[in-house]
Motif scaffolding. Structure first.
Motif, PDB file in Angstrom:
ATOM      1  N   PHE A 125       0.941  -1.223  -0.050  1.00 36.43           N
ATOM      2  CA  PHE A 125      -0.025  -0.003  -0.061  1.00 36.43           C
ATOM      3  C   PHE A 125       1.000   1.386  -0.014  1.00 36.43           C
ATOM      4  CE2 PHE A 125      -1.878  -3.390   2.511  1.00 36.43           C
ATOM      5  CZ  PHE A 125      -3.151  -3.626   1.750  1.00 36.43           C
ATOM      6  N   LYS A 126       0.582   2.270   0.920  1.00 39.17           N
ATOM      7  CA  LYS A 126       1.226   3.376   0.973  1.00 39.17           C
ATOM      8  C   LYS A 126       1.124   3.947   2.396  1.00 39.17           C
ATOM      9  CE  LYS A 126      -2.494   6.712  -0.108  1.00 39.17           C
ATOM     10  NZ  LYS A 126      -3.001   7.739  -0.787  1.00 39.17           N
ATOM     11  N   MET A 127       2.306   4.463   2.850  1.00 42.69           N
ATOM     12  CA  MET A 127       2.284   4.828   4.309  1.00 42.69           C
ATOM     13  C   MET A 127       1.300   6.121   4.632  1.00 42.69           C
ATOM     14  SD  MET A 127       4.598   3.103   6.199  1.00 42.69           S
ATOM     15  CE  MET A 127       5.221   4.479   7.340  1.00 42.69           C
ATOM     16  N   GLU A 128       0.644   6.131   5.674  1.00 41.95           N
ATOM     17  CA  GLU A 128      -0.328   7.042   5.744  1.00 41.95           C
ATOM     18  C   GLU A 128      -0.034   7.882   7.078  1.00 41.95           C
ATOM     19  OE1 GLU A 128      -4.300   5.719   5.537  1.00 41.95           O
ATOM     20  OE2 GLU A 128      -3.591   3.853   4.509  1.00 41.95           O
ATOM     21  N   ALA A 129      -0.679   8.987   7.211  1.00 42.93           N
ATOM     22  CA  ALA A 129      -0.285   9.848   8.313  1.00 42.93           C
ATOM     23  C   ALA A 129      -0.360   9.092   9.653  1.00 42.93           C
ATOM     24  CB  ALA A 129      -1.247  11.005   8.169  1.00 42.93           C
ATOM     25  N   THR A 130      -1.377   8.403   9.981  1.00 42.07           N
ATOM     26  CA  THR A 130      -1.680   7.565  11.087  1.00 42.07           C
ATOM     27  C   THR A 130      -0.173   6.572  11.335  1.00 42.07           C
ATOM     28  OG1 THR A 130      -3.865   7.774  10.931  1.00 42.07           O
ATOM     29  CG2 THR A 130      -2.930   6.063  12.687  1.00 42.07           C
ATOM     30  N   ASP A 131       0.217   5.929  10.358  1.00 42.69           N
ATOM     31  CA  ASP A 131       1.468   5.211  10.249  1.00 42.69           C
ATOM     32  C   ASP A 131       2.692   5.936  10.931  1.00 42.69           C
ATOM     33  OD1 ASP A 131       0.208   2.666   9.213  1.00 42.69           O
ATOM     34  OD2 ASP A 131       0.430   3.886   7.419  1.00 42.69           O
ATOM     35  N   TYR A 132       2.722   7.121  10.476  1.00 40.89           N
ATOM     36  CA  TYR A 132       4.058   7.983  10.674  1.00 40.89           C
ATOM     37  C   TYR A 132       3.994   8.095  12.215  1.00 40.89           C
ATOM     38  CZ  TYR A 132       5.629   8.094   5.827  1.00 40.89           C
ATOM     39  OH  TYR A 132       5.954   7.795   4.515  1.00 40.89           O
ATOM     40  N   LYS A 133       2.871   8.535  12.656  1.00 37.32           N
ATOM     41  CA  LYS A 133       2.462   9.022  13.981  1.00 37.32           C
ATOM     42  C   LYS A 133       3.077   8.028  15.052  1.00 37.32           C
ATOM     43  CE  LYS A 133      -1.351  12.193  13.595  1.00 37.32           C
ATOM     44  NZ  LYS A 133      -2.765  12.551  13.923  1.00 37.32           N
ATOM     45  N   SER A 134       2.492   6.661  14.847  1.00 43.24           N
ATOM     46  CA  SER A 134       2.722   5.651  15.747  1.00 43.24           C
ATOM     47  C   SER A 134       3.919   4.864  15.473  1.00 43.24           C
ATOM     48  CB  SER A 134       1.687   4.657  15.736  1.00 43.24           C
ATOM     49  OG  SER A 134       1.491   4.036  14.606  1.00 43.24           O
ATOM     50  N   LEU A 135       4.758   4.967  14.315  1.00 43.62           N
ATOM     51  CA  LEU A 135       5.894   4.407  14.104  1.00 43.62           C
ATOM     52  C   LEU A 135       7.172   5.321  14.397  1.00 43.62           C
ATOM     53  CD1 LEU A 135       5.246   2.805  10.614  1.00 43.62           C
ATOM     54  CD2 LEU A 135       5.585   1.637  13.076  1.00 43.62           C
ATOM     55  N   ASP A 136       6.951   6.706  14.234  1.00 44.35           N
ATOM     56  CA  ASP A 136       8.031   7.741  14.502  1.00 44.35           C
ATOM     57  C   ASP A 136       8.070   7.814  15.946  1.00 44.35           C
ATOM     58  OD1 ASP A 136       8.966   8.003  11.994  1.00 44.35           O
ATOM     59  OD2 ASP A 136       7.667   9.717  11.410  1.00 44.35           O
ATOM     60  N   HIS A 137       6.690   7.858  16.614  1.00 42.18           N
ATOM     61  CA  HIS A 137       6.707   8.226  17.895  1.00 42.18           C
ATOM     62  C   HIS A 137       6.009   6.861  19.012  1.00 42.18           C
ATOM     63  CE1 HIS A 137       7.824  12.195  16.677  1.00 42.18           C
ATOM     64  NE2 HIS A 137       6.895  12.075  16.079  1.00 42.18           N
ATOM     65  N   PRO A 138       6.374   5.966  19.058  1.00 35.73           N
ATOM     66  CA  PRO A 138       5.784   4.867  19.607  1.00 35.73           C
ATOM     67  C   PRO A 138       5.633   4.977  21.178  1.00 35.73           C
ATOM     68  CG  PRO A 138       7.936   3.987  19.096  1.00 35.73           C
ATOM     69  CD  PRO A 138       7.898   5.588  18.554  1.00 35.73           C
ATOM     70  N   GLU A 139       6.665   5.604  21.727  1.00 37.01           N
ATOM     71  CA  GLU A 139       6.493   5.716  23.144  1.00 37.01           C
ATOM     72  C   GLU A 139       5.048   6.583  23.378  1.00 37.01           C
ATOM     73  OE1 GLU A 139       9.295   6.445  21.476  1.00 37.01           O
ATOM     74  OE2 GLU A 139      10.928   5.458  22.343  1.00 37.01           O
ATOM     75  N   GLU A 140       5.116   7.790  22.762  1.00 38.07           N
ATOM     76  CA  GLU A 140       3.955   8.663  22.823  1.00 38.07           C
ATOM     77  C   GLU A 140       2.566   8.099  22.543  1.00 38.07           C
ATOM     78  OE1 GLU A 140       2.396  12.988  21.174  1.00 38.07           O
ATOM     79  OE2 GLU A 140       4.645  12.341  20.809  1.00 38.07           O
ATOM     80  N   TYR A 141       2.472   7.572  21.500  1.00 32.03           N
ATOM     81  CA  TYR A 141       1.233   7.098  20.677  1.00 32.03           C
ATOM     82  C   TYR A 141       0.880   5.783  21.167  1.00 32.03           C
ATOM     83  CZ  TYR A 141       0.865  11.280  17.851  1.00 32.03           C
ATOM     84  OH  TYR A 141       0.600  12.632  17.351  1.00 32.03           O
ATOM     85  N   ILE A 142       1.825   4.852  21.784  1.00 31.91           N
ATOM     86  CA  ILE A 142       1.310   3.478  22.309  1.00 31.91           C
ATOM     87  C   ILE A 142       1.782   3.381  23.504  1.00 31.91           C
ATOM     88  CG2 ILE A 142       1.774   0.975  21.678  1.00 31.91           C
ATOM     89  CD1 ILE A 142       2.471   1.700  18.751  1.00 31.91           C
ATOM     90  N   LEU A 143       2.973   3.346  23.978  1.00 30.21           N
ATOM     91  CA  LEU A 143       3.301   2.740  25.291  1.00 30.21           C
ATOM     92  C   LEU A 143       2.678   3.735  26.330  1.00 30.21           C
ATOM     93  CD1 LEU A 143       7.186   2.044  24.399  1.00 30.21           C
ATOM     94  CD2 LEU A 143       5.068   0.076  24.577  1.00 30.21           C
ATOM     95  N   ASP A 144       2.961   5.268  26.252  1.00 33.23           N
ATOM     96  CA  ASP A 144       2.498   6.118  27.286  1.00 33.23           C
ATOM     97  C   ASP A 144       0.963   5.990  27.512  1.00 33.23           C
ATOM     98  OD1 ASP A 144       5.124   6.734  27.154  1.00 33.23           O
ATOM     99  OD2 ASP A 144       5.027   8.673  26.581  1.00 33.23           O
ATOM    100  N   ARG A 145       0.372   5.520  26.487  1.00 29.64           N
ATOM    101  CA  ARG A 145      -1.112   5.476  26.458  1.00 29.64           C
ATOM    102  C   ARG A 145      -1.727   4.166  26.991  1.00 29.64           C
ATOM    103  NH1 ARG A 145      -2.879   8.948  21.102  1.00 29.64           N
ATOM    104  NH2 ARG A 145      -1.751  10.688  21.342  1.00 29.64           N
TER     105      ARG A 145
END
Length: 318
Positions: free
Chosen positions: A190-210
């Motif tokens: 497919f193609k990379m989307e905005a939501t992908d970049y958020k969680s992949l560039d900032h996994p601590e902020e968007y996944i772990l810290d939540r």
């Protein structure tokens, strides 16, 4: 034989082939002893036709368990020796019926004494053995029909390779691998989307810290697979299985399955009632994996991903 003592059972094919060749060689000479012009490989076809009934090549192949081309070739060879004849089916002109010629029927009569003597010889050998080869062959045939040798070897390979895989918790040193592995498969299909970049560039902020978790699969200490358990702000779902990615060079090592199991176990420890995921139906291996893990398709719902066309749920309460 010393060679097979060294190789053990892994050379079963070679040993059976040698035994078959030895018996076949003797079988050809036995026909000569009785003055019967048959080749050992013709026997199954000849035996079926010796009952006197006309049969199609397809019917013969099915009865003796050979391929249609194999039987067709044998019929042609036997035809050149004048043992069989083909003629159009009287009720269906599209089919050829095969039967023994008078010469072939003569051999049927002569063959009876040979069969009696061969059976007596086989019984004599069996009486001197500890194990019944005939019953063992039947058992092997049955078991291989249930699961082929190839399938069993592949299964053993996966099990051995899976033993080399270690599932560990995310650490900052795996951040690059988390992004690279996901970016690789997403960009392939497919193609990379905005939501992908958020969680992949900032996994601590968007996944772990939540309240989420990330697992990394190490094969010989190299990160070749990743997967995230994302805390959802949703009244229907507790967590989402997301960002599962496995390196193409890690195929056959059960990494996806091991990551999925780790995610499910973590969700249970956290008291989750269910796990949600989104995917795309063109990713058949992934969908197959999710099914094996117990996920079921659920009605579609709003999604931030253009590529998502299927939603699935795993109910942890059942």
């Amino acid at each position: 034989m010393e060679f097979f003592n060294k190789t053990g059972k892994v050379a079963v094919g070679s040993r059976l082939r040698m035994l078959t060749e030895k018996i076949t060689e003797d079988a050809a000479k036995i026909y000569e002893v009785y003055g019967i012009g048959l080749q050992p490989k013709w026997f199954p076809v000849f035996y079926v036709l010796s009952a006197g009934e006309e049969k199609t090549i397809t019917a013969i192949a099915k009865e003796i368990g050979h391929s249609h081309p194999s039987v067709s070739k044998i019929i042609a060879e036997m035809g050149k020796k004048g043992l069989v004849a083909e003629q159009k089916d009287k009720t269906d002109g599209r089919r050829n019926m095969v039967s023994l010629t008078p010469k072939g029927k003569e051999i049927t009569i002569k063959l009876q004494d040979q069969l009696l003597d061969v059976n007596a010889a086989i019984e004599a050998i069996s009486a001197q053995t500890t194990h019944d080869l005939w019953k063992a062959i039947e058992e092997w045939e049955y078991l291989l029909e249930q699961q082929s040798l190839l399938s069993r070897v592949v299964e053993a390979h996966k099990k051995r390779e899976a033993a080399k895989v270690t599932i560990v918790d995310y650490q900052p040193k795996y951040k690059a691998a988390f992004k690279a592995l996901n970016e690789e498969w997403i960009s392939t299909w497919f193609k990379m989307e905005a939501t992908d970049y958020k969680s992949l560039d900032h996994p601590e902020e968007y996944i772990l810290d939540r309240g989420g978790h990330i697992f990394v699969a190490l094969y010989n200490d190299e990160p070749l697979g990743v997967c995230a358990l994302v805390k959802m702000d949703d009244p229907d779902y507790d967590y989402e299985l997301a960002k599962m990615a496995v390196s193409p060079k890690a195929q056959g090592k059960s990494i996806g399955w091991l990551l999925g199991q780790a995610i499910i176990e973590k969700a249970k420890q956290l008291g989750a009632k269910n796990i949600y995921l989104e995917s795309n139906t063109i990713l058949k291996p992934a969908i197959s994996l999710y099914n094996k893990l117990g996920f079921k398709k659920v009605p579609g719902r709003p999604t931030p991903y253009e590529r998502a066309n299927i939603q699935m749920e795993l109910d942890l309460r059942s």
